[in-house]
Design a protein around this motif. Structure first.
Motif, PDB file in Angstrom:
ATOM      1  N   TYR A 169      68.298  45.488  57.559  1.00 43.16           N
ATOM      2  CA  TYR A 169      67.389  46.445  56.930  1.00 43.16           C
ATOM      3  C   TYR A 169      67.249  47.756  57.693  1.00 43.16           C
ATOM      4  O   TYR A 169      66.682  48.707  57.170  1.00 43.16           O
ATOM      5  N   MET A 176      62.214  56.768  57.405  1.00 41.22           N
ATOM      6  CA  MET A 176      62.501  55.590  56.589  1.00 41.22           C
ATOM      7  C   MET A 176      62.174  55.886  55.125  1.00 41.22           C
ATOM      8  O   MET A 176      61.284  56.680  54.841  1.00 41.22           O
ATOM      9  N   ASP A 177      62.879  55.218  54.246  1.00 44.76           N
ATOM     10  CA  ASP A 177      62.656  55.408  52.815  1.00 44.76           C
ATOM     11  C   ASP A 177      61.760  54.289  52.289  1.00 44.76           C
ATOM     12  O   ASP A 177      62.221  53.372  51.606  1.00 44.76           O
ATOM     13  N   LEU A 178      60.487  54.364  52.652  1.00 46.48           N
ATOM     14  CA  LEU A 178      59.516  53.372  52.204  1.00 46.48           C
ATOM     15  C   LEU A 178      58.453  54.066  51.363  1.00 46.48           C
ATOM     16  O   LEU A 178      57.991  55.146  51.721  1.00 46.48           O
ATOM     17  N   ASP A 179      58.092  53.432  50.260  1.00 41.48           N
ATOM     18  CA  ASP A 179      57.043  53.986  49.403  1.00 41.48           C
ATOM     19  C   ASP A 179      55.680  53.452  49.808  1.00 41.48           C
ATOM     20  O   ASP A 179      54.806  54.190  50.204  1.00 41.48           O
ATOM     21  N   PHE A 227      57.595  46.809  61.072  1.00 39.41           N
ATOM     22  CA  PHE A 227      57.776  46.432  59.681  1.00 39.41           C
ATOM     23  C   PHE A 227      58.590  45.163  59.515  1.00 39.41           C
ATOM     24  O   PHE A 227      59.404  44.811  60.355  1.00 39.41           O
ATOM     25  N   VAL A 261      57.456  45.572  51.818  1.00 42.15           N
ATOM     26  CA  VAL A 261      57.471  45.740  53.269  1.00 42.15           C
ATOM     27  C   VAL A 261      56.055  45.603  53.815  1.00 42.15           C
ATOM     28  O   VAL A 261      55.113  46.200  53.295  1.00 42.15           O
ATOM     29  N   ASN A 291      60.592  43.172  56.118  1.00 44.58           N
ATOM     30  CA  ASN A 291      60.904  43.058  54.702  1.00 44.58           C
ATOM     31  C   ASN A 291      60.431  41.669  54.284  1.00 44.58           C
ATOM     32  O   ASN A 291      61.099  40.680  54.541  1.00 44.58           O
ATOM     33  N   VAL A 342      53.550  50.347  51.968  1.00 44.68           N
ATOM     34  CA  VAL A 342      53.573  49.321  53.006  1.00 44.68           C
ATOM     35  C   VAL A 342      52.283  48.525  52.891  1.00 44.68           C
ATOM     36  O   VAL A 342      51.206  49.094  52.667  1.00 44.68           O
ATOM     37  N   ALA A 359      57.941  55.982  60.101  1.00 43.83           N
ATOM     38  CA  ALA A 359      58.445  55.613  58.772  1.00 43.83           C
ATOM     39  C   ALA A 359      58.383  56.795  57.809  1.00 43.83           C
ATOM     40  O   ALA A 359      59.308  56.998  57.008  1.00 43.83           O
TER      41      ALA A 359
END
Length: 178
Positions: A63, A124-127, A84, A93, A86, A129, A120
């Motif tokens: 990841y 990082m490509d996180l929407d 984080f 996440v 997954n 958390v 992040a």
């Protein structure tokens, strides 16, 4: 070893197998795992090595992130983890942490996880958390709210009721409660 980010008091970096004694040390106190559901999972150096090798190092490869080592700058000691995961149980996440009790009550969990959120947002490509905390675990609930996370939902697992918190990393604000 790859350094992820730093704070005034902490270095956040990837774990290595050489960290196994520290992983065992911060997982050993009973109060550390009171609400985690994995008490007794890490009781030997071999257990700690297996967690590093079979979970964290695999997640870094798969990841690009996972739980990271929290290192106290003043002593260069690994005092816990943050970061984080997954989380396949919720298909999302999760952000979490674990610190040895000697380091509780100093704002280090908030400092470490805020640094992870800041990292992040930039790298990082996180929407969204999530963070889960047993409703009896006021310390972890306080950390989640200090990070700007908002209450999302509640669920039962075993003997514990868990509160789920969420934060949107794309807008920097709270996640929708839907």
């Amino acid at each position: 070893m790859k350094v992820i980010t730093e704070t005034p008091r902490l270095i956040i970096r990837e774990f290595t197998l050489e960290d196994a004694p520290a992983v065992l040390h911060f997982n050993t106190p009973e109060e550390v795992n009171r609400y985690t559901g994995d008490a007794g999972v890490c009781t030997t150096i071999t257990d700690a090595e297996n967690i590093i090798r079979n979970i964290w190092l695999v997640e870094y490869q798969q990841y690009g992130f996972g739980r990271w080592a929290v290192v106290a700058k003043d002593t260069n000691t690994v005092i816990g983890f943050c970061g984080f995961k997954n989380e396949t149980r919720i298909n999302a996440v999760d952000i979490g942490y674990r610190l040895h009790p000697d380091y509780w009550g100093q704002g280090l969990a908030t400092e470490a996880n805020q640094a992870c959120i800041d990292y992040a947002k930039k790298h990082m490509d996180l929407d969204i958390v999530y963070a889960d905390a047993a409703d009896a675990n006021t310390g972890s609930i306080n950390v989640a709210t200090k990070l700007g996370m908002v209450y999302h939902s509640q669920y039962q697992e075993g003997e514990f009721t868990f509160n789920r918190y969420a934060i949107s990393l794309k807008t920097g604000g709270s996640a929708d409660n839907s």
